[in-house]
Write an enzyme that holds these catalytic residues in place. Structure first.
Site, PDB file in Angstrom:
ATOM      1  N   HIS A  54      24.506 -60.715 -22.424  1.00 33.95           N
ATOM      2  CA  HIS A  54      24.015 -62.185 -23.008  1.00 33.95           C
ATOM      3  C   HIS A  54      22.624 -61.918 -24.036  1.00 33.95           C
ATOM      4  O   HIS A  54      21.978 -62.914 -23.853  1.00 33.95           O
ATOM      5  CB  HIS A  54      23.760 -62.913 -21.550  1.00 33.95           C
ATOM      6  CG  HIS A  54      24.935 -63.535 -21.009  1.00 33.95           C
ATOM      7  ND1 HIS A  54      26.191 -62.894 -21.321  1.00 33.95           N
ATOM      8  CD2 HIS A  54      24.846 -64.327 -19.865  1.00 33.95           C
ATOM      9  CE1 HIS A  54      26.995 -63.788 -20.646  1.00 33.95           C
ATOM     10  NE2 HIS A  54      26.188 -64.532 -19.796  1.00 33.95           N
ATOM     11  N   HIS A  97      36.346 -69.412 -20.347  1.00 31.15           N
ATOM     12  CA  HIS A  97      35.094 -70.215 -19.862  1.00 31.15           C
ATOM     13  C   HIS A  97      34.813 -71.111 -20.779  1.00 31.15           C
ATOM     14  O   HIS A  97      34.570 -71.383 -21.839  1.00 31.15           O
ATOM     15  CB  HIS A  97      34.001 -69.042 -20.136  1.00 31.15           C
ATOM     16  CG  HIS A  97      32.773 -69.378 -19.515  1.00 31.15           C
ATOM     17  ND1 HIS A  97      31.557 -70.222 -19.815  1.00 31.15           N
ATOM     18  CD2 HIS A  97      32.291 -68.856 -18.255  1.00 31.15           C
ATOM     19  CE1 HIS A  97      30.908 -70.339 -19.180  1.00 31.15           C
ATOM     20  NE2 HIS A  97      30.998 -69.530 -17.978  1.00 31.15           N
ATOM     21  N   GLU A 146      34.863 -70.118 -14.350  1.00 29.56           N
ATOM     22  CA  GLU A 146      34.260 -71.113 -14.906  1.00 29.56           C
ATOM     23  C   GLU A 146      35.107 -71.718 -16.083  1.00 29.56           C
ATOM     24  O   GLU A 146      34.629 -72.112 -17.063  1.00 29.56           O
ATOM     25  CB  GLU A 146      32.948 -71.069 -15.213  1.00 29.56           C
ATOM     26  CG  GLU A 146      32.059 -70.206 -14.189  1.00 29.56           C
ATOM     27  CD  GLU A 146      30.579 -70.211 -14.337  1.00 29.56           C
ATOM     28  OE1 GLU A 146      30.133 -69.990 -15.546  1.00 29.56           O
ATOM     29  OE2 GLU A 146      29.660 -70.705 -13.505  1.00 29.56           O
ATOM     30  N   GLU A 153      31.508 -77.916 -14.897  1.00 36.18           N
ATOM     31  CA  GLU A 153      30.128 -77.527 -14.828  1.00 36.18           C
ATOM     32  C   GLU A 153      29.085 -78.372 -15.748  1.00 36.18           C
ATOM     33  O   GLU A 153      29.624 -78.935 -16.715  1.00 36.18           O
ATOM     34  CB  GLU A 153      30.030 -76.058 -15.374  1.00 36.18           C
ATOM     35  CG  GLU A 153      28.633 -75.393 -15.502  1.00 36.18           C
ATOM     36  CD  GLU A 153      28.356 -74.152 -16.009  1.00 36.18           C
ATOM     37  OE1 GLU A 153      29.623 -73.462 -16.224  1.00 36.18           O
ATOM     38  OE2 GLU A 153      27.224 -73.653 -16.490  1.00 36.18           O
ATOM     39  N   CYS A 199      26.731 -77.961 -17.477  1.00 36.04           N
ATOM     40  CA  CYS A 199      26.662 -77.520 -18.810  1.00 36.04           C
ATOM     41  C   CYS A 199      27.893 -77.581 -19.776  1.00 36.04           C
ATOM     42  O   CYS A 199      27.741 -77.619 -21.030  1.00 36.04           O
ATOM     43  CB  CYS A 199      26.330 -75.830 -18.864  1.00 36.04           C
ATOM     44  SG  CYS A 199      24.844 -75.252 -18.368  1.00 36.04           S
ATOM     45  N   CYS A 234      21.432 -72.356 -15.508  1.00 30.08           N
ATOM     46  CA  CYS A 234      21.610 -72.821 -16.732  1.00 30.08           C
ATOM     47  C   CYS A 234      21.767 -74.218 -16.871  1.00 30.08           C
ATOM     48  O   CYS A 234      21.256 -74.889 -17.896  1.00 30.08           O
ATOM     49  CB  CYS A 234      23.022 -72.147 -17.203  1.00 30.08           C
ATOM     50  SG  CYS A 234      24.370 -72.226 -15.961  1.00 30.08           S
ATOM     51  N   CYS A 235      22.202 -74.975 -15.855  1.00 25.42           N
ATOM     52  CA  CYS A 235      22.332 -76.464 -15.800  1.00 25.42           C
ATOM     53  C   CYS A 235      21.125 -77.208 -15.927  1.00 25.42           C
ATOM     54  O   CYS A 235      20.951 -78.146 -16.818  1.00 25.42           O
ATOM     55  CB  CYS A 235      23.382 -76.947 -14.833  1.00 25.42           C
ATOM     56  SG  CYS A 235      25.006 -76.150 -14.911  1.00 25.42           S
TER      57      CYS A 235
END
Lengths: 638, 638
Positions: free
Chosen positions: A150, A256, A308, A324, A326, A392-393
């Site tokens: 990442h 994803h 996900e 999710e 996000c 992340c969210c």
């Protein structure tokens, strides 16, 4: 109303700056140009400033995310804390806080932002590289595992945060950090250099945006490079990472969900700058597959816990929905780009749907509790958390809410486009001059909107009013007289004239209760319906319906609905009161399977109450369901 | 019929030898005592010998699983291949092959078994330790990560294989290897020694069985130790590993399905040896929760992909069912132990259900293709594979099928118990003498069974006939005359008398088509029914029903069913022909959500055909569903 020294006219803090994009039909309007004056979004933005951003800042500190930067800068001696991608949470928080600064120079927020930016800046290497995980002993591992680590994802969020900060404040320091890093990246990747694509897309849209700020073509070229080289197996060739097939050949939306949609955002941005129709065609194909086969009624995306990821067509379980937060945020972002690129109202419909439902459910009314996963049915165990190890969210929903004013309007050569409805006062630049629009409405609770136009010296131009796809019937009037032309749902109605100061456009969208069914191959929704009113999806929650388990309620096919605005409930909501019945499930006590003749259930007539889905799980835990059983009436013997 | 030198009477190859267990109500009958003569199981066992075991042997070789043993023995220089727990697949294969040797000294199988056992034996350390992953450079890591590294799991399978081989052949060499390893393990673990429990239960039941073979109490004590110390956080305290709470305090069946059920098997074995009622109470509680809230209609277990785990109560998605083949095999194993311990027919019902449906679907009719995951609805993408990287399921279903004859009968002081029905000829030891029972039936296609009794000099004893829970009505006659007493479903009917040579018991179980519903909180099954006939769950598969997508079929609430035996189809099956309709879904083309008034579908009367679930996915790919839509008739206004 707009006093002197107004900051917001200078900054031009837009989320996607397609102003100069040659293949974008619409141009965005800066966040700070739209002053929210409504009871829906304005209080949420206020909570964001007062609660969400400060508590998230504390959590960034508490969880070591800020210490990771201090460690990288050599200020503290400690181990790296948390996940290797934790920098991205800091960047998203800065992005959110920067949007706020665009319209509210809250000194507390400004101080936090400045201190965070200083930590980030101090952690940058001399060569521009910046990632707090790959320092010291892990320096040699930089760019060695693009699939999993990442680095490019974090870089993308750094760039987006820096751009937001620059646009909001006019300052350059953080932007310079981002540009320096981006130059480093363009030095590493590209034709004749390292061949690679990110395991988690994100940098593509960031690089295009940085190109829009700097006009350095290297950034646009690298964004295109990352899209062009996808599907060649550079990150393992998996479906999950959307690396199984070249982007332009994708037929089905897979993998994803957040990665998939971020990638689409980047591709849409590249399209808007290059006019590469092969990208737009692929994007439209993926959008059709997603919205026709793989999107929750809330705009939520990604039905599978595993990876996900998107499931197969019509694989949309409610209780085990992943959806999710996000991914719903990403859905807003992608549709916003598609809308800018095309001016097609169908994208605005999905953008609005995701914003009001799938995304908004991701944050509690308290502004400091979050869902990562958003089921559409639950037994009461699923509750919002103050934070997540993989966080992340929370900052993602924060940056979305902070930027909401920026999604209300656009402009084109022809005039001003109105996408979203809520009371606000907007000063919109059009062809070098300004139009002021003042919206008054109780949207989303009411479908009546009045827009007062102050052309400020402009002559003839158009106002494009979005007629939402959910509206059955809409009546548009100008100064009290119905306009020519039938407003068509899921289209923009163009009103072109020489506007006069104080012209009032009224839009009346019939806001009845829609009883929706889903495609019969969505297995869990058989003999179930969802209630929707305007842009809002509803659910039944146990706490509003004592006496019967809400999973045992059935809606009557001939139910009348009574809607009621409750100002003191859940921050102010319209309730839907329904007629139906409750099944007596006692025959099932201790049984899982019974012969059909042995399990007749008595029905007791009852009324029950539904609340907007975004507001669920803000009170005591209990069962909830979006899809409510109803006898199957949609069948006709031939 | 049973010639001289009959091998099978000496070996006593039982799966669970509760013969001496003081707290076991029933005693098993050796596999080799039951000669299958039917058209259902006998051909499957034949395919197992001719196809399954040889092809699996080749795969053990091809995938390096046997080389891992050679490597550990220093015979080859190569890297360890595959997963660290791959030894277990070899052991399960030996166990399966050994059961076959108990009744069929097939020289090809015997040769394979002997060569594999030699490789295993050669890989054992001088101190008894045996695991091909933890050799050479990884020797120091032995027993350092009980949670993840499956050393005790592999040891358990080694022990079970060795016992099976010993019981089948009378040979000791392999058993000595197992005992040596088990002694090593008892030297490492236990009170005052290392405190630990296995991340993946399995060794518990193996140790109890080894205690039954060797009468060494250390093995029983260690099995009990592993159960007693569970729930203390020794393997992380997670729900997934059933380490969150002491075993005796478990209220809900949770966690990894196979681990959970293997643990229950071990606890049931410990109960049968120790009479610890606290274990039996916990087991019964878990069994009730599982069968009433968490078991698929096929007997499949574990609804979640994540963690291969049980979900919450009523969380039983069909399309995304996990229902691992190993979990259905484990369900047979656990219920067999509960049946031995108690003599309660409800355990036999679940055992039969899992055997004929959830487990049997795990292997193709070709005997060489396997499902790891067993959905109850599919669009045609899910197909059996020849092998898996994690290949636990293929040898697990192999050892189950090889041992099927051992599940037909038991004995108790009172007499002989008949659990399963299929044509066979069995010589059963009872109180030091023998009873011969000859079953003739077309079960599971017909509910008519005749059992001819040859008491061989025995005087009065009972024959307990299982009246399956699925039978609505059963008539039992002796020599043509109905017996006294009403046969009660889900109970054993005891027939006690002085049996005479050639006495014929006939059992007539009404085998109609059962239309089943599931608890209304199982979301995907709303307005759907499953068809079951006798022990077999049915499904509709596309290839039998051209013209309409089988997901669009609806069963008529007043459907008559026509059953038809097709000897040439799918190895011989009874089809169920149904009356119903097909929905014209064209209104849904390109739509995912519609208002209820906009999606009326025409129904076209049609007939369709269902096949047994175990037989699906043996022909061309296409949609399949177990749960078939039917208008909801089970509701009554009060």
């Amino acid at each position: 109303m707009f006093g002197k020294g107004v900051f917001w006219l200078k900054a031009r803090c837009v989320v996607v700056d397609s102003s100069q994009s040659p293949y974008s039909r619409l141009k965005p309007v800066p966040i700070e140009s739209v002053k929210l004056k409504d009871d829906f979004w304005a209080p949420r933005v206020k909570t964001l400033v007062k609660v969400t951003l400060p508590t998230q800042y504390e959590l960034l500190e508490e969880t070591g995310r800020l210490d990771n930067f201090r460690r990288a800068a050599g200020k503290v001696r400690t181990d790296f804390k948390g996940f290797f991608f934790n920098d991205s949470d800091v960047y998203k928080w800065v992005e959110a806080a920067s949007y706020v600064l665009a319209f509210n120079r809250d000194s507390r927020i400004e101080k936090m932002v400045n201190s965070v930016i200083e930590e980030i800046s101090d952690a940058q290497d001399d060569d521009g590289y910046l990632n707090t995980y790959f320092v010291f002993e892990r320096k040699a591992e930089r760019w060695t595992n693009l699939r999993d680590m990442h680095e490019l994802y974090c870089a993308g969020h750094l760039i987006q945060a820096a751009i937001a900060h620059h646009r909001a404040t006019g300052e350059r320091m953080f932007l310079d950090v981002a540009v320096k890093f981006a130059r480093h990246i363009t030095g590493v990747f590209g034709p004749g250099k390292m061949l690679g694509v990110p395991g988690h897309p994100e940098i593509e849209m960031a690089l295009v945006e940085l190109y829009r700020v700097t006009h350095l073509e290297a950034f646009l070229n690298l964004a295109r490079f990352f899209i062009d080289n996808r599907g060649c197996g550079l990150v393992g060739g998996s479906v999950e990472l959307i690396d199984h097939r070249p982007f332009r050949e994708l037929e089905e939306i897979v993998g994803h969900a957040v990665r998939s949609i971020y990638l689409n955002c980047g591709a849409a941005d590249v399209y808007m700058e290059t006019g590469d129709e092969t990208l737009l065609r692929a994007l439209k194909r993926l959008w059709v597959n997603m919205t026709r086969c793989k999107m929750y009624v809330t705009g939520g995306l990604g039905s599978r816990y595993v990876g996900e990821a998107f499931g197969e067509n019509y694989e949309l379980p409610n209780r085990r929905a992943y959806a999710e937060t996000c991914a719903a945020v990403a859905n807003v972002m992608w549709n916003w780009r598609m809308l800018l690129a095309t001016g097609d109202a169908e994208y605005a419909d999905v953008m609005e749907l995701s914003l009001y439902n799938g995304a908004l459910a991701g944050i509690g009314l308290d502004g400091k509790s979050y869902f990562y996963i958003n089921p559409l049915a639950d037994r009461g165990r699923h509750r919002r958390q103050r934070w997540f190890e993989c966080a992340c969210c929370p900052p993602n929903i924060a940056r979305l809410i902070a930027s909401v004013p920026g999604y209300f309007y656009s402009t084109s050569r022809e005039g001003v486009w109105v996408h979203l409805y809520a009371s606000n006062d907007a000063l919109i630049e059009l062809n070098g001059r300004h139009v002021r629009l003042v919206q008054e409405t109780n949207y989303p609770w009411s479908g009546h909107v009045e827009v007062t136009v102050y052309p400020e010296g402009l002559s003839e131009f158009s106002i494009f009013l979005r007629i939402p796809g959910w509206s059955r019937d809409a009546v548009v009037a100008l100064n009290g007289k119905p306009v020519n032309g039938k407003p068509e749902p899921a289209h923009y109605l163009e009103l072109r004239r020489r506007w006069e100061e104080g012209d009032v456009i009224s839009v009346d969208m019939e806001m009845g209760v829609d009883v929706l069914k889903s495609h019969p191959h969505v297995l869990e929704n058989r003999c179930r319906v969802a209630l929707k009113r305007g842009p809002l999806v509803y659910c039944v929650e146990q706490t509003d319906n004592p006496g019967h388990d809400v999973w045992d309620l059935m809606l009557s096919p001939d139910s009348s609905f009574k809607v009621e605005y409750k100002p003191d409930l859940l921050g102010g909501v319209v309730l839907i009161h329904c007629g139906g019945s409750a099944a007596d499930t006692s025959v099932w006590t201790g049984r899982l399977y019974l012969r059909v003749e042995d399990c007749v259930m008595n029905l007791k007539p009852t009324r029950f109450t539904a609340i907007p889905y975004y507001a669920w799980a803000n009170r005591e835990p209990g069962p909830m369901t979006v899809w409510i059983p109803m006898l199957d009436t949609g069948l006709r013997n031939r």
